[in-house]
Design a protein around this motif. Structure first.
Motif, PDB file in Angstrom:
ATOM      1  N   THR A 285       0.829  -1.200   0.000  1.00 12.00           N
ATOM      2  CA  THR A 285       0.000   0.000   0.000  1.00 12.00           C
ATOM      3  C   THR A 285       0.868   1.256   0.000  1.00 12.00           C
ATOM      4  O   THR A 285       2.004   1.236   0.463  1.00 12.00           O
ATOM      5  N   ALA A 286       0.311   2.338  -0.513  1.00 13.24           N
ATOM      6  CA  ALA A 286       0.990   3.635  -0.506  1.00 13.24           C
ATOM      7  C   ALA A 286      -0.080   4.712  -0.543  1.00 13.24           C
ATOM      8  O   ALA A 286      -1.216   4.464  -0.968  1.00 13.24           O
ATOM      9  N   GLY A 287       0.284   5.909  -0.131  1.00 12.46           N
ATOM     10  CA  GLY A 287      -0.682   6.992  -0.147  1.00 12.46           C
ATOM     11  C   GLY A 287      -0.022   8.343  -0.305  1.00 12.46           C
ATOM     12  O   GLY A 287       1.178   8.500  -0.047  1.00 12.46           O
ATOM     13  N   TRP A 288      -0.814   9.289  -0.724  1.00 11.80           N
ATOM     14  CA  TRP A 288      -0.377  10.665  -0.910  1.00 11.80           C
ATOM     15  C   TRP A 288      -1.487  11.580  -0.423  1.00 11.80           C
ATOM     16  O   TRP A 288      -2.675  11.300  -0.636  1.00 11.80           O
ATOM     17  N   GLY A 289      -1.080  12.685   0.229  1.00 14.73           N
ATOM     18  CA  GLY A 289      -2.067  13.673   0.663  1.00 14.73           C
ATOM     19  C   GLY A 289      -2.983  13.175   1.755  1.00 14.73           C
ATOM     20  O   GLY A 289      -4.178  13.453   1.723  1.00 14.73           O
ATOM     21  N   ASP A 290      -2.456  12.455   2.740  1.00  6.66           N
ATOM     22  CA  ASP A 290      -3.252  11.967   3.871  1.00  6.66           C
ATOM     23  C   ASP A 290      -4.542  11.288   3.438  1.00  6.66           C
ATOM     24  O   ASP A 290      -5.622  11.603   3.923  1.00  6.66           O
ATOM     25  N   GLY A 291      -4.432  10.374   2.497  1.00 10.26           N
ATOM     26  CA  GLY A 291      -5.581   9.591   2.067  1.00 10.26           C
ATOM     27  C   GLY A 291      -6.286  10.097   0.829  1.00 10.26           C
ATOM     28  O   GLY A 291      -7.235   9.477   0.376  1.00 10.26           O
ATOM     29  N   ALA A 292      -5.832  11.214   0.262  1.00 11.41           N
ATOM     30  CA  ALA A 292      -6.464  11.726  -0.962  1.00 11.41           C
ATOM     31  C   ALA A 292      -6.254  10.755  -2.113  1.00 11.41           C
ATOM     32  O   ALA A 292      -7.123  10.580  -2.966  1.00 11.41           O
ATOM     33  N   ILE A 293      -5.084  10.102  -2.126  1.00 15.04           N
ATOM     34  CA  ILE A 293      -4.744   9.119  -3.155  1.00 15.04           C
ATOM     35  C   ILE A 293      -4.182   7.902  -2.424  1.00 15.04           C
ATOM     36  O   ILE A 293      -3.228   8.022  -1.650  1.00 15.04           O
ATOM     37  N   VAL A 294      -4.782   6.744  -2.643  1.00 18.79           N
ATOM     38  CA  VAL A 294      -4.326   5.517  -1.985  1.00 18.79           C
ATOM     39  C   VAL A 294      -4.140   4.435  -3.037  1.00 18.79           C
ATOM     40  O   VAL A 294      -5.040   4.171  -3.840  1.00 18.79           O
ATOM     41  N   LEU A 295      -2.969   3.821  -3.040  1.00 18.90           N
ATOM     42  CA  LEU A 295      -2.650   2.732  -3.956  1.00 18.90           C
ATOM     43  C   LEU A 295      -2.577   1.440  -3.154  1.00 18.90           C
ATOM     44  O   LEU A 295      -1.983   1.406  -2.071  1.00 18.90           O
ATOM     45  N   ARG A 296      -3.193   0.387  -3.696  1.00 19.51           N
ATOM     46  CA  ARG A 296      -3.087  -0.962  -3.122  1.00 19.51           C
ATOM     47  C   ARG A 296      -2.674  -1.887  -4.253  1.00 19.51           C
ATOM     48  O   ARG A 296      -3.280  -1.885  -5.316  1.00 19.51           O
ATOM     49  N   CYS A 297      -1.652  -2.674  -4.022  1.00 27.27           N
ATOM     50  CA  CYS A 297      -1.142  -3.575  -5.055  1.00 27.27           C
ATOM     51  C   CYS A 297      -1.430  -5.015  -4.661  1.00 27.27           C
ATOM     52  O   CYS A 297      -1.288  -5.387  -3.496  1.00 27.27           O
ATOM     53  N   GLY A 298      -1.828  -5.815  -5.659  1.00 29.01           N
ATOM     54  CA  GLY A 298      -2.131  -7.216  -5.409  1.00 29.01           C
ATOM     55  C   GLY A 298      -3.564  -7.447  -4.988  1.00 29.01           C
ATOM     56  O   GLY A 298      -3.873  -8.441  -4.343  1.00 29.01           O
ATOM     57  N   VAL A 299      -4.448  -6.537  -5.380  1.00 29.38           N
ATOM     58  CA  VAL A 299      -5.865  -6.681  -5.033  1.00 29.38           C
ATOM     59  C   VAL A 299      -6.513  -7.751  -5.912  1.00 29.38           C
ATOM     60  O   VAL A 299      -6.018  -8.070  -6.997  1.00 29.38           O
ATOM     61  N   PRO A 300      -7.630  -8.313  -5.467  1.00 28.08           N
ATOM     62  CA  PRO A 300      -8.350  -9.274  -6.307  1.00 28.08           C
ATOM     63  C   PRO A 300      -8.908  -8.603  -7.567  1.00 28.08           C
ATOM     64  O   PRO A 300      -9.121  -7.390  -7.601  1.00 28.08           O
ATOM     65  N   ARG A 301      -9.177  -9.400  -8.578  1.00 27.12           N
ATOM     66  CA  ARG A 301      -9.768  -8.904  -9.824  1.00 27.12           C
ATOM     67  C   ARG A 301     -11.164  -8.368  -9.527  1.00 27.12           C
ATOM     68  O   ARG A 301     -12.009  -9.081  -8.988  1.00 27.12           O
ATOM     69  N   PRO A 302     -11.427  -7.103  -9.877  1.00 26.75           N
ATOM     70  CA  PRO A 302     -12.761  -6.544  -9.630  1.00 26.75           C
ATOM     71  C   PRO A 302     -13.828  -7.259 -10.468  1.00 26.75           C
ATOM     72  O   PRO A 302     -13.600  -7.575 -11.639  1.00 26.75           O
ATOM     73  N   GLU A 303     -14.982  -7.508  -9.865  1.00 25.34           N
ATOM     74  CA  GLU A 303     -16.087  -8.145 -10.592  1.00 25.34           C
ATOM     75  C   GLU A 303     -16.480  -7.339 -11.817  1.00 25.34           C
ATOM     76  O   GLU A 303     -16.828  -7.899 -12.853  1.00 25.34           O
ATOM     77  N   LYS A 304     -16.417  -6.031 -11.693  1.00 21.55           N
ATOM     78  CA  LYS A 304     -16.844  -5.141 -12.784  1.00 21.55           C
ATOM     79  C   LYS A 304     -15.992  -5.333 -14.038  1.00 21.55           C
ATOM     80  O   LYS A 304     -16.400  -4.952 -15.129  1.00 21.55           O
ATOM     81  N   MET A 305     -14.824  -5.944 -13.913  1.00 16.90           N
ATOM     82  CA  MET A 305     -13.970  -6.154 -15.068  1.00 16.90           C
ATOM     83  C   MET A 305     -14.624  -7.086 -16.098  1.00 16.90           C
ATOM     84  O   MET A 305     -14.277  -7.057 -17.261  1.00 16.90           O
ATOM     85  N   SER A 306     -15.577  -7.876 -15.666  1.00 19.83           N
ATOM     86  CA  SER A 306     -16.289  -8.784 -16.574  1.00 19.83           C
ATOM     87  C   SER A 306     -17.448  -8.110 -17.292  1.00 19.83           C
ATOM     88  O   SER A 306     -18.032  -8.671 -18.203  1.00 19.83           O
ATOM     89  N   ASP A 307     -17.774  -6.907 -16.887  1.00 22.05           N
ATOM     90  CA  ASP A 307     -18.891  -6.163 -17.463  1.00 22.05           C
ATOM     91  C   ASP A 307     -18.469  -5.537 -18.792  1.00 22.05           C
ATOM     92  O   ASP A 307     -17.549  -4.721 -18.836  1.00 22.05           O
ATOM     93  N   ALA A 308     -19.149  -5.907 -19.858  1.00 22.17           N
ATOM     94  CA  ALA A 308     -18.820  -5.371 -21.186  1.00 22.17           C
ATOM     95  C   ALA A 308     -19.035  -3.864 -21.263  1.00 22.17           C
ATOM     96  O   ALA A 308     -18.465  -3.201 -22.122  1.00 22.17           O
ATOM     97  N   LYS A 309     -19.842  -3.316 -20.366  1.00 19.69           N
ATOM     98  CA  LYS A 309     -20.116  -1.879 -20.375  1.00 19.69           C
ATOM     99  C   LYS A 309     -19.199  -1.106 -19.424  1.00 19.69           C
ATOM    100  O   LYS A 309     -19.382   0.088 -19.226  1.00 19.69           O
ATOM    101  N   ALA A 310     -18.228  -1.784 -18.821  1.00 14.70           N
ATOM    102  CA  ALA A 310     -17.328  -1.121 -17.875  1.00 14.70           C
ATOM    103  C   ALA A 310     -16.552  -0.011 -18.573  1.00 14.70           C
ATOM    104  O   ALA A 310     -16.191  -0.124 -19.744  1.00 14.70           O
ATOM    105  N   GLN A 311     -16.312   1.052 -17.829  1.00 18.46           N
ATOM    106  CA  GLN A 311     -15.557   2.180 -18.359  1.00 18.46           C
ATOM    107  C   GLN A 311     -14.095   2.033 -17.995  1.00 18.46           C
ATOM    108  O   GLN A 311     -13.753   1.463 -16.967  1.00 18.46           O
ATOM    109  N   GLY A 312     -13.255   2.561 -18.868  1.00 21.45           N
ATOM    110  CA  GLY A 312     -11.830   2.527 -18.600  1.00 21.45           C
ATOM    111  C   GLY A 312     -11.153   3.774 -19.107  1.00 21.45           C
ATOM    112  O   GLY A 312     -11.734   4.562 -19.859  1.00 21.45           O
ATOM    113  N   VAL A 313      -9.929   3.973 -18.646  1.00 22.34           N
ATOM    114  CA  VAL A 313      -9.103   5.087 -19.111  1.00 22.34           C
ATOM    115  C   VAL A 313      -7.700   4.556 -19.347  1.00 22.34           C
ATOM    116  O   VAL A 313      -7.317   3.507 -18.838  1.00 22.34           O
ATOM    117  N   SER A 314      -6.952   5.309 -20.117  1.00 22.97           N
ATOM    118  CA  SER A 314      -5.551   4.985 -20.348  1.00 22.97           C
ATOM    119  C   SER A 314      -4.729   6.192 -19.920  1.00 22.97           C
ATOM    120  O   SER A 314      -5.078   7.332 -20.238  1.00 22.97           O
TER     121      SER A 314
END
Length: 165
Positions: A74-103
């Motif tokens: 885990t890591a964070g910036w700005g006292d919780g404004a930005i929080v990174l977690r690595c090694g999380v489980p695959r989100p269920e929403k990833m299977s949704d064909a209508k899921a939104q994404g960004v690059s």
């Protein structure tokens, strides 16, 4: 017998000082965020440890302030404004064909909007999932992902090569 409206019978000045100190001690502005630490398999944890060593000291102009409990996952910036977690489980929403994404700078992210909080992004097509949660001030700003993309791309290999190039 006189009635006193002061807490615990303390003189008014002492009661006011105690209340002032108590409220200052409870201030959330200096307190680190608290997050659940993921429990990935050993191979993924090793990728997260490599990522931890490459993370920047500032993201979106906010200084690094890691959440509790301390972990290389885990890591964070700005006292919780930005929080990174690595090694999380695959989100269920990833299977949704209508899921939104960004690059952002060559790393693709699934966008989720949890109720009552800012946006949450999870890396896709990588050998482990990296999640970045942003507070409400970033509701329409994925800019912090630009600061995190290079370390993710350098340390978390692509699992589906044509998708990462």
């Amino acid at each position: 017998m006189t009635s006193s409206h002061r807490p615990f019978g303390l003189p008014a000045a002492v009661a006011a000082a105690v209340l002032l100190l108590a409220s200052a001690g409870c201030s959330a502005s200096g307190a680190p965020a608290s997050v659940a630490v993921p429990g990935p398999p050993a191979e993924e944890a090793a990728l997260c440890q490599a990522l931890a060593k490459e993370l920047p000291g500032t993201v979106a102009g906010l200084e690094r302030s890691d959440p509790e409990p301390g972990s290389e996952l885990t890591a964070g910036w700005g006292d919780g404004a930005i929080v990174l977690r690595c090694g999380v489980p695959r989100p269920e929403k990833m299977s949704d064909a209508k899921a939104q994404g960004v690059s952002a700078n060559g790393v693709r992210w699934l966008l989720e909007r949890p109720e009552g909080s800012g946006p949450r992004f999870t890396s896709v097509y990588r050998e482990t999932y990296v999640e970045v949660s942003l507070d409400a001030r970033f509701e329409h700003d994925a800019g912090p992902l630009a600061d995190l993309a290079a370390p993710v791309a350098e340390t978390v290999p692509c699992a589906l090569e044509p998708e990462c190039s």
